[in-house]
Design a protein around this motif. Structure first.
Motif, short mmCIF file in Angstrom:
data_model
loop_
_atom_site.label_atom_id
_atom_site.label_comp_id
_atom_site.label_asym_id
_atom_site.label_seq_id
_atom_site.Cartn_x
_atom_site.Cartn_y
_atom_site.Cartn_z
N LYS A 1 0.83 -1.21 0.00
CA LYS A 1 0.00 0.00 0.00
C LYS A 1 0.87 1.26 0.00
N ILE A 2 2.00 1.19 0.69
CA ILE A 2 2.89 2.35 0.77
C ILE A 2 3.62 2.58 -0.55
N ILE A 3 4.20 1.52 -1.12
CA ILE A 3 4.98 1.73 -2.35
C ILE A 3 4.07 1.98 -3.56
N SER A 4 2.78 1.67 -3.42
CA SER A 4 1.84 1.94 -4.52
C SER A 4 1.14 3.29 -4.37
N SER A 5 1.37 3.94 -3.24
CA SER A 5 0.69 5.21 -2.95
C SER A 5 1.36 6.37 -3.66
N SER A 6 0.56 7.18 -4.31
CA SER A 6 1.10 8.39 -4.96
C SER A 6 1.61 9.38 -3.92
N HIS A 7 1.05 9.30 -2.72
CA HIS A 7 1.46 10.22 -1.64
C HIS A 7 2.90 9.94 -1.21
N TYR A 8 3.26 8.66 -1.13
CA TYR A 8 4.60 8.29 -0.64
C TYR A 8 5.62 8.14 -1.75
N ALA A 9 5.19 8.14 -2.99
CA ALA A 9 6.09 7.87 -4.12
C ALA A 9 7.30 8.80 -4.12
N LYS A 10 7.10 10.08 -3.80
CA LYS A 10 8.21 11.05 -3.86
C LYS A 10 9.23 10.86 -2.74
N TYR A 11 8.86 10.07 -1.72
CA TYR A 11 9.78 9.84 -0.60
C TYR A 11 10.62 8.58 -0.79
N LEU A 12 10.17 7.71 -1.68
CA LEU A 12 10.85 6.41 -1.86
C LEU A 12 12.01 6.49 -2.83
N GLN A 13 13.10 5.81 -2.50
CA GLN A 13 14.23 5.72 -3.43
C GLN A 13 13.86 4.79 -4.58
N ASP A 14 13.17 3.71 -4.24
CA ASP A 14 12.64 2.75 -5.23
C ASP A 14 11.33 2.22 -4.70
N ALA A 15 10.41 1.92 -5.59
CA ALA A 15 9.10 1.38 -5.18
C ALA A 15 9.20 -0.14 -5.05
N ILE A 16 9.99 -0.58 -4.07
CA ILE A 16 10.17 -2.02 -3.87
C ILE A 16 10.08 -2.35 -2.38
N ILE A 17 9.84 -3.64 -2.11
CA ILE A 17 9.87 -4.16 -0.75
C ILE A 17 11.12 -5.02 -0.63
N THR A 18 11.92 -4.78 0.39
CA THR A 18 13.14 -5.55 0.57
C THR A 18 13.25 -5.97 2.04
N MET A 19 14.39 -6.58 2.40
CA MET A 19 14.55 -7.05 3.77
C MET A 19 15.86 -6.56 4.38
N ARG A 20 15.79 -6.23 5.65
CA ARG A 20 16.97 -5.91 6.44
C ARG A 20 16.76 -6.49 7.83
N SER A 21 17.79 -7.18 8.34
CA SER A 21 17.71 -7.81 9.66
C SER A 21 16.48 -8.72 9.77
N ASP A 22 16.20 -9.44 8.68
CA ASP A 22 15.08 -10.40 8.64
C ASP A 22 13.72 -9.72 8.83
N ARG A 23 13.63 -8.44 8.46
CA ARG A 23 12.35 -7.72 8.56
C ARG A 23 12.10 -7.00 7.24
N TYR A 24 10.83 -6.96 6.83
CA TYR A 24 10.48 -6.29 5.59
C TYR A 24 10.56 -4.77 5.77
N VAL A 25 11.19 -4.11 4.81
CA VAL A 25 11.37 -2.66 4.86
C VAL A 25 11.18 -2.07 3.47
N VAL A 26 11.14 -0.73 3.41
CA VAL A 26 11.10 -0.04 2.12
C VAL A 26 12.28 0.94 2.08
N PRO A 27 12.87 1.16 0.89
CA PRO A 27 14.00 2.09 0.76
C PRO A 27 13.49 3.55 0.61
N VAL A 28 13.90 4.40 1.50
CA VAL A 28 13.44 5.79 1.54
C VAL A 28 14.61 6.72 1.32
N ARG A 29 14.36 7.83 0.61
CA ARG A 29 15.41 8.84 0.43
C ARG A 29 15.83 9.36 1.81
N ALA A 30 17.12 9.49 2.02
CA ALA A 30 17.62 9.88 3.34
C ALA A 30 17.03 11.20 3.81
#
Length: 265
Positions: free
Chosen positions: A174-203
């Motif tokens: 829902k977040i990576i498909s949202s037009s509201h959050y699109a400008k904050y994301l580095q990429d519209a993908i779901i990935t994993m860090r420390s065995d938890r699902y996360v999204v890549p966000v512009r610093a």
């Protein structure tokens, strides 16, 4: 006398013959035993060996050679299981392979034939255990994968894991498909860090998506955030993953104990 015996062996190129024999053996133990073979000077022993060789040759001419392909050295694993140790999936699969080879070779030597041979005792000493063989093979798909059906508890845990996995991915989708959050994301993908699902966000936009930061890219341009909406589902998935690991350990321990109980066979 011993020196003359060894000299005769080398003159007849027996080591070369034994080396060729060892190359045909399927296990390291069999290779080593083949290289240690020596001729006998006892007429009765020579006669016995010749009869056994002839009987073996006749049986292979009639039925083909039995397969020893799945035979592996399992003595060390059996000894550890007998001491209460837990065997690895690879060790248990090797034991199942030996049990399968035992069963098929026993069947090979116990066919419908009526006549007795001087090598029947070799087949009579084999002790198949189809129950243990099937239990191991049915529980372990490969050295890296335990079957869902290895236990009812494991099956239940993995069903709940699939549901939790779908829940967290749906939340992040829902977040990576949202037009509201699109400008904050580095990429519209779901990935994993420390065995938890996360999204890549512009610093520079990390404050725009409330959540927990789990990692930062090497360049520092991307932060990997676990949005608050996904935290509970991620926690559930983490807990289920821990339960799965413990249940797998229990299954391996049980299979190891069953193996130890039949180690004498």
């Amino acid at each position: 006398m011993t020196e003359l015996f060894e000299k005769s062996i080398h003159t007849l190129e027996l080591p070369r013959v034994l080396s060729l024999l060892a190359e045909e053996a399927v296990s390291q133990e069999a290779k080593e035993n083949a290289l240690l073979l020596r001729p006998s000077g006892d007429p009765e022993e020579v006669s016995r060996r010749l009869k056994e060789t002839t009987a073996s040759r006749s049986m292979m001419d009639l039925k083909g050679a039995p397969s020893f392909r799945e035979v592996r050295p399992v003595n060390a694993a059996l000894q550890r299981a007998d001491r209460g140790g837990t065997l690895s999936p690879r060790e248990l699969l090797d034991i199942a392979g030996v049990l399968k080879a035992t069963r098929t070779i026993k069947d090979y030597g116990s066919s419908d034939r009526q006549e007795k041979t001087c090598i029947d005792f070799l087949f009579e000493t084999l002790h198949p255990n189809r129950f243990l063989e099937d239990k191991i093979s049915g529980s372990i798909l490969s050295e890296d994968e335990i079957a869902d059906t290895a236990s009812p508890e494991l099956l239940s845990i993995r069903r709940h894991m699939k549901l939790a996995n779908a829940k967290v991915r749906e939340s992040l989708q829902k977040i990576i498909s949202s037009s509201h959050y699109a400008k904050y994301l580095q990429d519209a993908i779901i990935t994993m860090r420390s065995d938890r699902y996360v999204v890549p966000v512009r610093a520079e936009c990390k404050g725009e998506i409330p959540g927990l930061v789990h990692d930062v890219s090497a360049s520092g341009a991307t932060v990997f955030i676990e949005p608050m909406s996904a935290v509970q589902a991620n926690n559930e998935l983490r807990e289920l993953s821990s339960k799965e690991k413990k249940e797998i350990e229990r299954i391996l321990m049980e299979l190891s104990a069953d193996t130890a109980a039949h180690a004498a066979d």
